[in-house]
Design a protein around this motif. Structure first.
Motif, PDB file in Angstrom:
ATOM      1  N   PRO A  32    -121.498  -6.110  53.692  1.00  0.00           N
ATOM      2  CA  PRO A  32    -120.744  -6.455  52.663  1.00  0.00           C
ATOM      3  C   PRO A  32    -121.708  -8.063  51.959  1.00  0.00           C
ATOM      4  O   PRO A  32    -122.334  -8.084  53.301  1.00  0.00           O
ATOM      5  N   PRO A  33    -121.755  -8.264  51.092  1.00  0.00           N
ATOM      6  CA  PRO A  33    -122.802  -9.814  50.338  1.00  0.00           C
ATOM      7  C   PRO A  33    -122.898 -10.226  50.584  1.00  0.00           C
ATOM      8  O   PRO A  33    -123.403 -11.458  51.263  1.00  0.00           O
ATOM      9  N   THR A  34    -121.431 -10.497  51.159  1.00  0.00           N
ATOM     10  CA  THR A  34    -120.800 -11.964  51.337  1.00  0.00           C
ATOM     11  C   THR A  34    -121.743 -12.312  52.837  1.00  0.00           C
ATOM     12  O   THR A  34    -121.386 -13.220  53.963  1.00  0.00           O
ATOM     13  N   LYS A  35    -121.540 -11.066  53.602  1.00  0.00           N
ATOM     14  CA  LYS A  35    -121.576 -11.394  55.314  1.00  0.00           C
ATOM     15  C   LYS A  35    -123.159 -10.731  55.276  1.00  0.00           C
ATOM     16  O   LYS A  35    -123.579 -11.930  57.223  1.00  0.00           O
ATOM     17  N   ARG A  36    -124.000 -10.717  54.393  1.00  0.00           N
ATOM     18  CA  ARG A  36    -125.265 -10.763  54.751  1.00  0.00           C
ATOM     19  C   ARG A  36    -125.903 -11.750  55.771  1.00  0.00           C
ATOM     20  O   ARG A  36    -126.983 -12.340  55.920  1.00  0.00           O
ATOM     21  N   ALA A  37    -125.463 -12.766  54.449  1.00  0.00           N
ATOM     22  CA  ALA A  37    -126.790 -14.162  54.433  1.00  0.00           C
ATOM     23  C   ALA A  37    -125.923 -15.176  55.980  1.00  0.00           C
ATOM     24  O   ALA A  37    -126.792 -15.548  56.716  1.00  0.00           O
ATOM     25  N   THR A  38    -124.958 -14.955  56.357  1.00  0.00           N
ATOM     26  CA  THR A  38    -124.317 -14.806  57.597  1.00  0.00           C
ATOM     27  C   THR A  38    -125.180 -14.360  58.851  1.00  0.00           C
ATOM     28  O   THR A  38    -125.160 -15.061  60.340  1.00  0.00           O
ATOM     29  N   ILE A  39    -125.447 -13.097  58.420  1.00  0.00           N
ATOM     30  CA  ILE A  39    -125.809 -12.648  59.812  1.00  0.00           C
ATOM     31  C   ILE A  39    -126.891 -13.263  60.269  1.00  0.00           C
ATOM     32  O   ILE A  39    -127.962 -12.537  61.157  1.00  0.00           O
ATOM     33  N   ASP A  40    -128.382 -12.979  58.698  1.00  0.00           N
ATOM     34  CA  ASP A  40    -128.796 -12.866  58.846  1.00  0.00           C
ATOM     35  C   ASP A  40    -129.078 -14.537  59.754  1.00  0.00           C
ATOM     36  O   ASP A  40    -129.928 -15.056  60.282  1.00  0.00           O
ATOM     37  N   ARG A  41    -128.431 -15.290  59.346  1.00  0.00           N
ATOM     38  CA  ARG A  41    -128.762 -16.924  60.359  1.00  0.00           C
ATOM     39  C   ARG A  41    -128.692 -16.972  61.404  1.00  0.00           C
ATOM     40  O   ARG A  41    -128.485 -16.872  62.223  1.00  0.00           O
ATOM     41  N   TRP A  42    -127.206 -15.586  61.826  1.00  0.00           N
ATOM     42  CA  TRP A  42    -126.738 -15.650  63.203  1.00  0.00           C
ATOM     43  C   TRP A  42    -127.910 -15.114  64.054  1.00  0.00           C
ATOM     44  O   TRP A  42    -128.656 -15.679  64.897  1.00  0.00           O
ATOM     45  N   LEU A  43    -128.551 -13.878  62.861  1.00  0.00           N
ATOM     46  CA  LEU A  43    -129.841 -13.344  63.868  1.00  0.00           C
ATOM     47  C   LEU A  43    -131.190 -14.825  64.120  1.00  0.00           C
ATOM     48  O   LEU A  43    -131.784 -14.772  65.377  1.00  0.00           O
ATOM     49  N   LEU A  44    -131.770 -15.404  63.073  1.00  0.00           N
ATOM     50  CA  LEU A  44    -132.410 -16.650  63.178  1.00  0.00           C
ATOM     51  C   LEU A  44    -131.800 -17.031  64.816  1.00  0.00           C
ATOM     52  O   LEU A  44    -132.396 -17.636  65.235  1.00  0.00           O
TER      53      LEU A  44
END
Lengths: 266, 125
Positions: A187-199
Motif C-alpha cells: 500500500p502506498p501509505t506503507k512504503r514510506a514507513t517501511i523505508d524508514r524502518w529499514l533505514l
C-alpha cells in the motif's frame, strides 16, 4: 526440496552449537579438575612452608621442597589447561576468520610450550632456593600472559558478535530484496514507513560497527599495557561488547516489527 | 397485765402490731434510664440516616450496563505475506531473535584462573 534444504541450513547452527558445547565441555572439565588439584597442592604447600619456617629442620625442609615442587607443577598444569580451553574455544568460534584465529592460537600455544618446559625444570629442582628461582621464571612471564589471555577473551567475544552480525546481515538482506521485489504491491501509505524502518535497522548495524572498531582498537592496546591497565581496559571492553550486542538486539526487534508490517494490509 | 394499771389506762395501750414489709423502690436513678432512652433513640436515628443515605447513593449510581466486548480488529493479510520469500524472511527473523536471546557473548567460565603469581618468599632459612 528447497524447503528441506532451508530447514537443514537453519538447523546447522544448532548442531554446530551442540558440538561446540560438547568439545568445550571436555576442556572445561579438565580445567576444573586441574584447578582442584592446584588448590589442594597450594594448601599443602602453605602448611609445609610454615612448618619449615618454624622448625627449620631437615625433615621440614624436605617436605617443604616436595610440596613446593608439587604446587609449582600443578600451577603450570592448571594454567596450561586454561590455555587449552581457550584454544578449544577459538577453534570452535564460528565468527572468527582463520587468520585471527591462528594468530591467537599461536600466541597461546607458545605460552603452553613455556609452561610445559617450566614443569620439566621444576621436577629437576633440588633445593628450596632453586624453587624460588624457577618460580620467578613463571612470575616474570605472568603479566604478559594475562595480556594475551585478555586479548584472546576479547577476540572470542568479537567472534561471537561477528557470528550474530552475519545472521543479522543475511536477514536484513532478505528484507531488502523482499521490499525491492514487492514494492509495488505494498500500500502506498506503507512504503514510506517501511523505508524508514529499514533505514533504522541499517543504522543499528552502523552503530554496532562503531562499537566493534572501538573494541578492536582497545584490544590491540592490551598488548602494551601493564596489569592495572589490562584490568581497566578489560572492564571497558566488556561494556563496549554489551553495547554492541544491544544494537544488534534492537535491530532484531525492529526486524520483527517489519515482518508484522509487511504481513498485514492494515 | 399489770394489776395496778387502771382499766381506762389499759384501754389506751394498744397491742403492738407487725407492719407488713414495704416493697423496695428501684435503685436505678432516673437519670440513667433517661440517658439510656436518649442513646437508644439516637442509635435508631443514626441507623435510619445511614440506611437512607445508602439507598440514596444506590439510586444515584446507575447499575453498570454490560459493555459489549470490543471486537478484535480483523487483520487482513497482505499480498506479500503469501510469497515464499516473505515466509523465509519471517523464519529468518524468528531464528535470529532466538539466536540473539540465547547467545553467550561474555563467557564467565573463561575468567583467568586465580594462581599465586607473586614470589614464593621462603624467608631466610
Amino acid at each position: 526440496m528447497r524447503k528441506i534444504l532451508f530447514l537443514v541450513l537453519l538447523a546447522l547452527p544448532a548442531l554446530l552449537a551442540y558440538s561446540v558445547y560438547a568439545s568445550s565441555q571436555q576442556a572445561y572439565q579438565d580445567y576444573v579438575f586441574q584447578g582442584d588439584l592446584y588448590r589442594k597442592a597450594y594448601s599443602e604447600f602453605t602448611i609445609a612452608k610454615n612448618e619449615y619456617e618454624k622448625f627449620k629442620s631437615l625433615a621440614s625442609e624436605t617436605i617443604a621442597l616436595d610440596k613446593t615442587k608439587q604446587m609449582l607443577t600443578t600451577r603450570d598444569s592448571y594454567v596450561r589447561s586454561y590455555l587449552l580451553l581457550l584454544v578449544e574455544k577459538l577453534v570452535e568460534n564460528p565468527g572468527l576468520t582463520s587468520s585471527v584465529r591462528n594468530t591467537s592460537v599461536s600466541l597461546l600455544t607458545a605460552e603452553g610450550s613455556f609452561l610445559e618446559k617450566h614443569s620439566a625444570l621444576v621436577s629437576a629442582v633440588g633445593s628450596i632456593s632453586e624453587t624460588v628461582t624457577v618460580s620467578g621464571q613463571f612470575e616474570s612471564r605472568y603479566e604478559p600472559l594475562v595480556g594475551i589471555v585478555e586479548q584472546t577473551r576479547t577476540t572470542l567475544m568479537l567472534g561471537s558478535l561477528n557470528s550474530l552480525a552475519l545472521s543479522y546481515d543475511s536477514t536484513v538482506a532478505m528484507a531488502q530484496n523482499l521490499i525491492t521485489t514487492y514494492r509495488e504491491s505494498l500500500p502506498p501509505t506503507k512504503r514510506a514507513t517501511i523505508d524508514r524502518w529499514l533505514l533504522e535497522i541499517q543504522n543499528k548495524r552502523g552503530l554496532y560497527e562503531q562499537k566493534i572498531d572501538i573494541i578492536t582498537r582497545k584490544n590491540k592496546e592490551l598488548a602494551e599495557s601493564d596489569a592495572y591497565e589490562i584490568q581497566r581496559q578489560s572492564v571497558e571492553i566488556g561494556e563496549e561488547v554489551a553495547a554492541a550486542r544491544q544494537f544488534l538486539l534492537d535491530g532484531a526487534s525492529f526486524l520483527k516489527e517489519l515482518v508484522a508490517a509487511l504481513k498485514y494490509e492494515n | 397485765m399489770d394489776q395496778n394499771v387502771p382499766e381506762e389506762q389499759s384501754a389506751l395501750i394498744e397491742p403492738i402490731q407487725e407492719t407488713p414489709p414495704v416493697p423496695k423502690k428501684s435503685e436505678v436513678p432516673k437519670i440513667v434510664i433517661i440517658s439510656s432512652l436518649v442513646l437508644l433513640a439516637v442509635t435508631i436515628i443514626a441507623i435510619g440516616v445511614v440506611s437512607w443515605s445508602q439507598s440514596q447513593r444506590e439510586i444515584a449510581q446507575p447499575t453498570p450496563t454490560p459493555v459489549p466486548p470490543t471486537p478484535t480488529p480483523v487483520r487482513i493479510l497482505s499480498k506479500v505475506a503469501t510469497e515464499s520469500a516473505f515466509m523465509q524472511f519471517e523464519e529468518s527473523t524468528a531464528s535470529l531473535s532466538a539466536l540473539m536471546s540465547g547467545y553467550t557473548i561474555i563467557d564467565s567460565t573463561l575468567s583467568l584462573p586465580n594462581v599465586q603469581s607473586s614470589p614464593l618468599d621462603f624467608g631466610k632459612p
